[in-house]
Design a protein around this motif. Sequence first.
Motif, PDB file in Angstrom:
ATOM      1  N   VAL A   1       0.908  -1.283  -0.047  1.00  8.59           N
ATOM      2  CA  VAL A   1       0.177   0.116   0.103  1.00  8.59           C
ATOM      3  C   VAL A   1       0.850   1.199  -0.100  1.00  8.59           C
ATOM      4  O   VAL A   1       0.502   2.239  -0.634  1.00  8.59           O
ATOM      5  CB  VAL A   1      -0.981  -0.009   1.244  1.00  8.59           C
ATOM      6  CG1 VAL A   1      -1.576   1.464   1.445  1.00  8.59           C
ATOM      7  CG2 VAL A   1      -1.914  -0.905   1.154  1.00  8.59           C
ATOM      8  N   LEU A   2       1.833   1.209   0.559  1.00  4.76           N
ATOM      9  CA  LEU A   2       2.908   2.324   0.862  1.00  4.76           C
ATOM     10  C   LEU A   2       3.566   2.787  -0.532  1.00  4.76           C
ATOM     11  O   LEU A   2       4.242   3.728  -0.683  1.00  4.76           O
ATOM     12  CB  LEU A   2       3.627   2.198   2.054  1.00  4.76           C
ATOM     13  CG  LEU A   2       2.957   2.200   3.469  1.00  4.76           C
ATOM     14  CD1 LEU A   2       4.110   2.214   4.508  1.00  4.76           C
ATOM     15  CD2 LEU A   2       2.165   3.377   3.674  1.00  4.76           C
ATOM     16  N   THR A   3       3.801   1.548  -1.216  1.00  8.03           N
ATOM     17  CA  THR A   3       4.814   1.847  -2.340  1.00  8.03           C
ATOM     18  C   THR A   3       4.056   1.563  -3.738  1.00  8.03           C
ATOM     19  O   THR A   3       4.831   2.264  -4.872  1.00  8.03           O
ATOM     20  CB  THR A   3       6.019   0.911  -2.225  1.00  8.03           C
ATOM     21  OG1 THR A   3       5.314  -0.411  -2.183  1.00  8.03           O
ATOM     22  CG2 THR A   3       6.631   0.991  -0.994  1.00  8.03           C
ATOM     23  N   HIS A   4       2.828   1.404  -3.883  1.00 10.89           N
ATOM     24  CA  HIS A   4       2.235   1.148  -5.112  1.00 10.89           C
ATOM     25  C   HIS A   4       0.735   1.790  -4.964  1.00 10.89           C
ATOM     26  O   HIS A   4       0.109   1.727  -3.857  1.00 10.89           O
ATOM     27  CB  HIS A   4       2.164  -0.276  -5.449  1.00 10.89           C
ATOM     28  CG  HIS A   4       3.396  -1.052  -5.547  1.00 10.89           C
ATOM     29  ND1 HIS A   4       4.244  -0.627  -6.875  1.00 10.89           N
ATOM     30  CD2 HIS A   4       4.219  -1.758  -5.057  1.00 10.89           C
ATOM     31  CE1 HIS A   4       5.367  -1.454  -6.705  1.00 10.89           C
ATOM     32  NE2 HIS A   4       5.276  -2.075  -5.602  1.00 10.89           N
ATOM     33  N   ASP A   5       0.144   2.102  -6.102  1.00  5.44           N
ATOM     34  CA  ASP A   5      -1.065   2.831  -6.198  1.00  5.44           C
ATOM     35  C   ASP A   5      -2.250   1.796  -6.578  1.00  5.44           C
ATOM     36  O   ASP A   5      -3.627   2.153  -6.650  1.00  5.44           O
ATOM     37  CB  ASP A   5      -1.189   4.138  -6.924  1.00  5.44           C
ATOM     38  CG  ASP A   5      -0.937   3.882  -8.165  1.00  5.44           C
ATOM     39  OD1 ASP A   5      -0.437   2.964  -8.563  1.00  5.44           O
ATOM     40  OD2 ASP A   5      -0.856   4.819  -9.053  1.00  5.44           O
ATOM     41  N   ARG A   6      -1.637   0.479  -6.871  1.00  4.87           N
ATOM     42  CA  ARG A   6      -2.743  -0.572  -7.272  1.00  4.87           C
ATOM     43  C   ARG A   6      -2.074  -1.868  -6.734  1.00  4.87           C
ATOM     44  O   ARG A   6      -0.988  -2.264  -6.907  1.00  4.87           O
ATOM     45  CB  ARG A   6      -2.643  -0.494  -8.902  1.00  4.87           C
ATOM     46  CG  ARG A   6      -3.048   0.365  -9.752  1.00  4.87           C
ATOM     47  CD  ARG A   6      -2.902   0.338 -11.019  1.00  4.87           C
ATOM     48  NE  ARG A   6      -4.227  -0.377 -11.699  1.00  4.87           N
ATOM     49  CZ  ARG A   6      -4.224  -1.114 -12.877  1.00  4.87           C
ATOM     50  NH1 ARG A   6      -3.260  -0.922 -13.743  1.00  4.87           N
ATOM     51  NH2 ARG A   6      -5.462  -1.736 -13.141  1.00  4.87           N
TER      52      ARG A   6
ATOM     53  N   VAL B   1      -6.547  -4.300   2.925  1.00  5.07           N
ATOM     54  CA  VAL B   1      -5.801  -3.361   2.223  1.00  5.07           C
ATOM     55  C   VAL B   1      -6.440  -1.761   2.392  1.00  5.07           C
ATOM     56  O   VAL B   1      -5.672  -0.872   2.415  1.00  5.07           O
ATOM     57  CB  VAL B   1      -5.726  -3.810   0.662  1.00  5.07           C
ATOM     58  CG1 VAL B   1      -5.286  -2.657  -0.212  1.00  5.07           C
ATOM     59  CG2 VAL B   1      -4.953  -5.170   0.589  1.00  5.07           C
ATOM     60  N   GLU B   2      -7.877  -1.667   2.109  1.00 12.02           N
ATOM     61  CA  GLU B   2      -8.368  -0.483   2.114  1.00 12.02           C
ATOM     62  C   GLU B   2      -8.294   0.218   3.556  1.00 12.02           C
ATOM     63  O   GLU B   2      -8.058   1.353   3.461  1.00 12.02           O
ATOM     64  CB  GLU B   2      -9.789  -0.406   1.991  1.00 12.02           C
ATOM     65  CG  GLU B   2     -10.038  -1.094   0.628  1.00 12.02           C
ATOM     66  CD  GLU B   2     -11.586  -1.430   0.135  1.00 12.02           C
ATOM     67  OE1 GLU B   2     -12.087  -1.245  -0.987  1.00 12.02           O
ATOM     68  OE2 GLU B   2     -12.402  -1.646   1.201  1.00 12.02           O
TER      69      GLU B   2
ATOM     70  N   THR C   1      -5.576   4.329   6.882  1.00 14.12           N
ATOM     71  CA  THR C   1      -4.659   4.821   8.080  1.00 14.12           C
ATOM     72  C   THR C   1      -3.435   5.462   7.556  1.00 14.12           C
ATOM     73  O   THR C   1      -2.930   6.535   8.161  1.00 14.12           O
ATOM     74  CB  THR C   1      -4.307   3.445   8.703  1.00 14.12           C
ATOM     75  OG1 THR C   1      -5.268   2.661   9.282  1.00 14.12           O
ATOM     76  CG2 THR C   1      -3.475   3.518   9.665  1.00 14.12           C
ATOM     77  N   ALA C   2      -3.023   4.843   6.279  1.00 10.40           N
ATOM     78  CA  ALA C   2      -1.617   5.586   6.025  1.00 10.40           C
ATOM     79  C   ALA C   2      -1.856   6.942   5.360  1.00 10.40           C
ATOM     80  O   ALA C   2      -0.911   7.742   4.930  1.00 10.40           O
ATOM     81  CB  ALA C   2      -1.046   4.512   4.888  1.00 10.40           C
ATOM     82  N   GLY C   3      -3.234   7.155   5.135  1.00  8.35           N
ATOM     83  CA  GLY C   3      -3.525   8.602   4.354  1.00  8.35           C
ATOM     84  C   GLY C   3      -3.090   8.643   2.949  1.00  8.35           C
ATOM     85  O   GLY C   3      -2.854   9.513   2.168  1.00  8.35           O
ATOM     86  N   THR C   4      -3.352   7.374   2.252  1.00  5.62           N
ATOM     87  CA  THR C   4      -2.858   7.230   0.980  1.00  5.62           C
ATOM     88  C   THR C   4      -4.065   6.623   0.053  1.00  5.62           C
ATOM     89  O   THR C   4      -4.937   6.001   0.700  1.00  5.62           O
ATOM     90  CB  THR C   4      -1.405   6.438   0.706  1.00  5.62           C
ATOM     91  OG1 THR C   4      -1.078   6.494  -0.536  1.00  5.62           O
ATOM     92  CG2 THR C   4      -1.822   4.913   0.957  1.00  5.62           C
ATOM     93  N   GLU C   5      -4.001   6.692  -1.394  1.00  7.96           N
ATOM     94  CA  GLU C   5      -5.234   6.226  -2.026  1.00  7.96           C
ATOM     95  C   GLU C   5      -4.654   5.154  -2.826  1.00  7.96           C
ATOM     96  O   GLU C   5      -3.558   4.955  -3.388  1.00  7.96           O
ATOM     97  CB  GLU C   5      -5.648   7.404  -3.095  1.00  7.96           C
ATOM     98  CG  GLU C   5      -6.487   8.493  -2.493  1.00  7.96           C
ATOM     99  CD  GLU C   5      -7.044   9.498  -3.471  1.00  7.96           C
ATOM    100  OE1 GLU C   5      -6.940   8.956  -4.591  1.00  7.96           O
ATOM    101  OE2 GLU C   5      -7.526  10.347  -2.934  1.00  7.96           O
ATOM    102  N   VAL C   6      -5.412   4.122  -2.907  1.00  8.94           N
ATOM    103  CA  VAL C   6      -4.957   2.841  -3.488  1.00  8.94           C
ATOM    104  C   VAL C   6      -6.025   2.335  -4.255  1.00  8.94           C
ATOM    105  O   VAL C   6      -7.184   2.323  -3.606  1.00  8.94           O
ATOM    106  CB  VAL C   6      -4.390   1.849  -2.599  1.00  8.94           C
ATOM    107  CG1 VAL C   6      -5.221   1.174  -1.470  1.00  8.94           C
ATOM    108  CG2 VAL C   6      -3.568   0.644  -3.179  1.00  8.94           C
TER     109      VAL C   6
END
Length: 330
Positions: A181-186, A236-237, A242-247
């Motif tokens: 999740v932290l290193t990829h957007d898909r 994963v969601e 939690t990480a404040g990122t979109e995936v």
Amino acid sequence: MTDTALVIGGTRFIGRHTVEDLLAHGYEVAMLNRGNHENPFADDDRVTHVEGDRTNERDLKAARLSADPDVVIDCVAYHPADVAVATDVFADVDGYVYISSGASYAAEHVPKREGVTPLEPCTPEQAADDDHDTYGNRKAEGDREIFAAAEAGVNAMAVRPCIVYGPYDYTERLDYWIDRVLTHDRVVVPGDGQNLWHRAYVEDVASALRIVAERGEPGTAYNVGDRRALTLQETVETIANTAGTEVTVVPASDDALAAGDLAPDDFVLHREYPHLLDTCALADLGWESMPVDEAMNRTVAEHRESDRDGSEWDPGRDAEERVLGVKDTL
């Protein structure tokens, strides 16, 4: 008078959190281990280290004499013989708690209930084995040792966690998904993403061990797991939120995975049949589960400070990219 707890293990993951929980609830703590791992409590005068091998009965007896424990939490009993010896050595404590496992269940019930769902059988050969394939058999036989000890008058109980996650998790199973999740957007998930393998936050496991030692019924096993179980897609969601990122979660069928020479079992924490434990018996003792959003927040925060990335579980990003390419053409 302050109660004393002896934690067999105590420096890594579940044991470490168990020591912290006991300290937070006013216990003096002694740890029995071989000293092979860094001791996070080396500078804490409330924690005594007793060096010894838990498989050596003489070392267990020495720890009993040294610590004079009121309760014993056994984090590293991997063979039923370990449990049989320990329940004899600590027969007079107020509570002996053995960490068993949800893997001890033999039937795919949903949910799996203590005293209802059958346990794995265990042959003498399996009881002495060290292979991963016999882990559930050995844990189930350890449970039966608990039941026998209780019938003989020992205040012995078992706690059965499902997959445990949280800070300092050296297995790195959830670290793989956090890193994705932290290193990829898909992020590719096998199947429809709805497979469910119940997990337990480590601080909840630690509090369960203490509560069962204090309030549990001898001869009883207690399941422990998150009170809200997440599917793999929800996991994963939740990590992303939690990480404040979109995936974007990309479910992949067996055919789509085959484009990358992958199969569902190549993805850690994937399980075809739902694995869900009933935790009502533990809740009846007053145990509560941390909300999964907060548990994941603590887990992700510690992951970011660590050097763990779950790479040993990585099916290969190049292979996943081929799967994503197939999905994009559909």
